[in-house]
Design an enzyme around this catalytic site. Structure first.
Site, PDB file in Angstrom:
ATOM      1  N   ASP A   1      18.502  15.049  -1.719  1.00 15.46           N
ATOM      2  CA  ASP A   1      19.578  14.993  -0.107  1.00 15.46           C
ATOM      3  C   ASP A   1      20.350  16.155  -1.073  1.00 15.46           C
ATOM      4  O   ASP A   1      20.497  16.207  -2.468  1.00 15.46           O
ATOM      5  CB  ASP A   1      20.287  13.963  -0.720  1.00 15.46           C
ATOM      6  CG  ASP A   1      21.626  13.695   0.626  1.00 15.46           C
ATOM      7  OD1 ASP A   1      22.748  13.313   1.045  1.00 15.46           O
ATOM      8  OD2 ASP A   1      20.846  14.110   2.040  1.00 15.46           O
TER       9      ASP A   1
ATOM     10  N   HIS B   1      24.143  20.675   6.320  1.00 18.57           N
ATOM     11  CA  HIS B   1      23.327  19.888   4.936  1.00 18.57           C
ATOM     12  C   HIS B   1      23.202  18.546   5.659  1.00 18.57           C
ATOM     13  O   HIS B   1      23.760  17.794   6.670  1.00 18.57           O
ATOM     14  CB  HIS B   1      24.225  19.907   3.793  1.00 18.57           C
ATOM     15  CG  HIS B   1      23.437  19.181   3.186  1.00 18.57           C
ATOM     16  ND1 HIS B   1      22.149  19.312   3.062  1.00 18.57           N
ATOM     17  CD2 HIS B   1      23.719  17.985   2.591  1.00 18.57           C
ATOM     18  CE1 HIS B   1      21.872  18.722   1.589  1.00 18.57           C
ATOM     19  NE2 HIS B   1      22.932  17.415   1.115  1.00 18.57           N
TER      20      HIS B   1
ATOM     21  N   SER C   1       0.699  -1.327   0.341  1.00 19.85           N
ATOM     22  CA  SER C   1       0.009   0.243   0.144  1.00 19.85           C
ATOM     23  C   SER C   1       0.701   0.836   0.183  1.00 19.85           C
ATOM     24  O   SER C   1       1.998   1.633  -0.770  1.00 19.85           O
ATOM     25  CB  SER C   1      -0.808  -0.339   1.499  1.00 19.85           C
ATOM     26  OG  SER C   1      -2.056   1.198   1.290  1.00 19.85           O
TER      27      SER C   1
END
Ligand SMILES: *[C@@H]1O[C@H](CO)[C@@H](O)[C@H](O)[C@H]1NC(C)=O
Ligand SMILES: *[C@@H]1O[C@H](CO)[C@@H](O)[C@H](O)[C@H]1NC(C)=O
Ligand SMILES: *[C@@H]1O[C@H](CO)[C@@H](O)[C@H](O)[C@H]1NC(C)=O
Ligand SMILES: *[C@@H]1O[C@H](CO)[C@@H](O)[C@H](O)[C@H]1NC(C)=O
Ligand SMILES: *[C@@H]1O[C@H](CO)[C@@H](O)[C@H](O)[C@H]1NC(C)=O
Ligand SMILES: *[C@@H]1O[C@H](CO)[C@@H](O)[C@H](O)[C@H]1NC(C)=O
Ligand SMILES: *[C@@H]1O[C@H](CO)[C@@H](O)[C@H](O)[C@H]1NC(C)=O
Ligand SMILES: *[C@@H]1O[C@H](CO)[C@@H](O)[C@H](O)[C@H]1NC(C)=O
Ligand SMILES: *[C@@H]1O[C@H](CO)[C@@H](O)[C@H](O)[C@H]1NC(C)=O
Length: 406
Positions: free
Chosen positions: A297, A333, A92
């Site tokens: 990313d 980051h 699902s």
């Protein structure tokens, strides 16, 4: 920064998809932990197979001068959608993936966590190349210890503006630190123990990098990195034993320039003048046939994410019903730094998707002890901020509350 989206309403079982970094579309190593936690997980290589996150040379061009438009489109968005269609068979919906999914294929997922999203690729990729261009054109590359010393001075000047001295600039909007104020001051370079002086060139280079690229008439083309942010990623430099320092390009944007703008993998990007850069930035903005969004990313200017959210909010005042952004002060980051990061963002998303409980706050904690204690602080949905009460233990979440300004 972390972003939560909710795009549909029901969920039966969770299906996690794992995005990539730089020019790599997927991450095999991230699949195992997701499966271990009981989730079904999928990832994609976007058809180009390369594991080189920094350089697209192996797949970017069909021949010199001809961009492989099919692989570029796959990388931009199509592969993630195709992967989702395949990955969902027998399972699902639900999971995590990029903003491109939310924007182009909103029914693919019930919820998306987009951590440090590399949105606005065409805008910020030239901006990532900007520091290299500045250092070449100013004919000056600061050693990294000089960049660190500039940041230390910026943090000393702006740390307390959010009401808490913790070595983090949490209110960059209030920080008016000018690197020109350092000219002539000495600093010591830890790497070799030398004493040095900040020069005019230091101030010029830092100011331009923080400002970000400008167009020919001087207006802002994109944002810069914020003061206090480590320069070593986007403004790498190499210092030789004889004391000479030279600028290094940031790999990903350099590859973008060589392959997708000049269509020549061997192009010498060090020779790009300000005028050429300005023309190229417009080329990147207008000529590229594919708008790239939704890589999971990258190295992103936070202002670009605010800008994206503000645009969505202007179109739909009920934006908070389906899209929330959480900034993480003092975090690099995708992690790193002494600031607090969300402790279980996937559970926050599940509560929103499965039970309709939107995240008013995101519980967060530093990834290592600060002054001997793990620091806890709840993150507030942008545009609100998490503000120190002015008293109480700064390591405890209860000492902070969401507010509209510092
Ligand atoms: C990329 O890495 C994966 C996992 O380590 C490996 O199976 C695959 O062969 C690599 N691909 C290339 C082109 O090197
Ligand atoms: C850690 O301790 C130092 C020295 O007491 C203090 O200046 C600094 O603000 C503290 N950091 C945090 C995050 O509380
Ligand atoms: C970037 O974000 C900071 C912090 O919110 C804000 O003060 C500043 O004005 C923004 N810069 C630009 C160029 O929009
Ligand atoms: C630094 O630059 C400023 C403004 O450009 C100039 O007025 C000043 O003379 C320069 N100082 C040195 C030491 O070159
Ligand atoms: C500067 O140029 C940009 C595009 O290059 C344009 O959008 C902007 O309106 C111009 N600004 C002024 C003040 O002329
Ligand atoms: C900036 O990042 C580089 C590379 O990770 C690291 O060596 C350096 O210590 C960092 N600077 C500071 C002030 O943390
Ligand atoms: C310093 O060393 C580098 C690398 O070996 C060399 O390219 C450069 O020419 C040297 N600079 C001076 C001034 O000797
Ligand atoms: C690039 O710049 C270097 C140094 O200024 C110069 O030696 C070289 O000829 C230039 N190359 C091109 C292709 O313009
Ligand atoms: C949703 O609510 C139910 C009933 O209160 C609870 O059992 C379940 O754990 C909740 N799900 C999540 C993800 O919090």
């Amino acid at each position: 920064m972390y972003m939560l989206f909710i795009v549909a309403d029901t969920i039966c079982a969770l299906n996690i998809s794992v995005g990539g970094g730089g020019y790599v579309a997927g991450s095999w190593s991230s699949l195992a932990p997701a499966v271990q936690s009981g989730y079904a997980a999928v990832s994609t290589d976007a058809g180009h197979r390369s594991n080189d996150s920094g350089d697209a040379t192996s797949w970017a061009l069909v021949s010199d001068g001809n961009v492989n438009q099919y692989l570029l489109l796959d990388f931009a968005s199509r592969s993630i959608h195709d992967m989702t269609i395949l990955g969902k068979a027998g399972c699902s919906t639900g999971g995590r993936q990029g903003m491109m999914e939310a924007q182009r294929y909103p029914d693919d997922y019930d919820g998306i966590v987009a951590a440090a999203p590399a949105i606005n690729w065409n805008d910020f990729t030239p901006a990532q190349q900007w520091p290299f261009t500045v250092m070449n054109n100013e004919d000056y590359a600061p050693p990294q210890c000089e960049f660190d010393a500039v940041n230390a001075a910026a943090i000393a000047a702006c740390d307390a503006l959010d009401g808490l001295e913790d070595g983090i600039i949490a209110a960059p909007g209030l920080c008016s630190f000018d690197p020109a104020s350092l000219i002539g001051n000495t600093y010591s370079c830890e790497s070799d123990g030398s004493q040095r002086r900040f020069s005019n060139k230091t101030a010029t280079v830092v100011k331009k990098i923080w400002q970000g690229p400008v167009t020919a008439n001087g207006s802002s083309a994109w944002y810069g990195i914020l003061p206090g942010t480590n320069f070593s990623s986007l403004a790498p430099t190499e210092t030789f034993g004889n004391g000479t320092t030279v600028p290094q390009p940031f790999e990903i944007s350099d590859s973008w320039y060589r392959n997708f703008l000049f269509k020549d993998p061997n192009y010498k990007t060090a020779n790009i003048s300000y005028a050429q850069f300005q023309a190229l930035t417009l080329t990147s903005l207008t000529r590229s046939t594919t708008r790239l969004w939704g890589l999971a990313d990258n190295l992103i200017m936070p202002n670009g994410t605010m800008h994206y959210y503000d645009q969505v909010a202007a179109l739909d005042p009920a934006v908070g019903d389906f899209y929330r952004v959480f900034f993480t002060p003092g975090v690099g980051h995708c992690g790193g730094g002494s600031g607090p990061v969300p402790v279980d963002i996937l559970m926050a998303l599940r509560r929103w998707v499965e039970n309709g409980t939107a995240p008013g706050l995101l519980e967060a904690a530093s990834t290592y002890p600060i002054n001997g204690t793990i620091r806890r602080q709840n993150l507030c949905p942008y545009p609100s901020i998490s503000k120190y009460a002015g008293y109480g233990d700064p390591a405890k979440a209860a000492s902070f509350a969401c507010d509209s300004s510092f």
